[in-house]
Enzyme design. Structure first.
Site, PDB file in Angstrom:
ATOM      1  N   VAL A  55       0.832  -1.199   0.000  1.00 53.77           N
ATOM      2  CA  VAL A  55       0.000   0.000   0.000  1.00 53.77           C
ATOM      3  C   VAL A  55       0.872   1.256   0.000  1.00 53.77           C
ATOM      4  CG1 VAL A  55      -0.209   0.125   2.530  1.00 53.77           C
ATOM      5  CG2 VAL A  55      -2.032   1.023   1.106  1.00 53.77           C
ATOM      6  N   CYS A  56       0.375   2.291  -0.670  1.00 52.69           N
ATOM      7  CA  CYS A  56       0.961   3.633  -0.599  1.00 52.69           C
ATOM      8  C   CYS A  56      -0.210   4.593  -0.426  1.00 52.69           C
ATOM      9  CB  CYS A  56       1.833   3.946  -1.806  1.00 52.69           C
ATOM     10  SG  CYS A  56       0.953   4.026  -3.382  1.00 52.69           S
ATOM     11  N   ARG A  57      -0.095   5.803  -0.921  1.00 49.28           N
ATOM     12  CA  ARG A  57      -1.184   6.766  -0.743  1.00 49.28           C
ATOM     13  C   ARG A  57      -2.381   6.426  -1.632  1.00 49.28           C
ATOM     14  NH1 ARG A  57      -2.999  11.961  -2.596  1.00 49.28           N
ATOM     15  NH2 ARG A  57      -3.842  13.138  -0.850  1.00 49.28           N
TER      16      ARG A  57
END
Length: 113
Positions: free
Chosen positions: A64-66
């Site tokens: 996951v990232c933004r």
């Protein structure tokens, strides 16, 4: 040839699943999932062994990232190295919107940068 990166909805990430957060330190400090493994994408190659240790017996890695761009790249890298990895669709913005729990590294309320 474009390779499709496998994705999962935030609601499909198990509470005890391995969540790898590849956002930078300031993003992480503002709000993150409590038990996530934090390895910023900018440090990922140098800290690759930490992922190997965390995966242990072949656990799926939920990256996951933004919003999903950086995590898609890391997911692709992990798949290329034999990991069972998926990109979390919509990233931490979708995580927050879905009401999944967040904590912050400060007294400020947790939020996603």
């Amino acid at each position: 040839m474009r390779v499709t990166v496998p994705t999962v909805d935030v609601t499909a990430v198990p509470e005890d699943g391995l969540l790898l957060d590849v956002r930078e330190h300031d993003e992480w400090a503002a709000g993150h999932a409590e038990d996530a493994l934090h390895i910023p994408m900018s440090e990922f190659v140098d800290r690759y062994d930490e992922v190997t240790e965390a995966v242990g017996g072949g656990r799926r890695v939920h990256v996951v990232c933004r919003v999903g761009g950086r995590s898609a790249q890391v997911t692709q890298y992990l798949i290329g190295h034999g990991f069972d990895a998926v990109n979390v669709d919509g990233g931490m913005l979708a995580w927050e919107a879905a009401g999944r729990p967040l904590i912050a590294d400060s007294s400020d309320p947790a939020h996603i940068l």
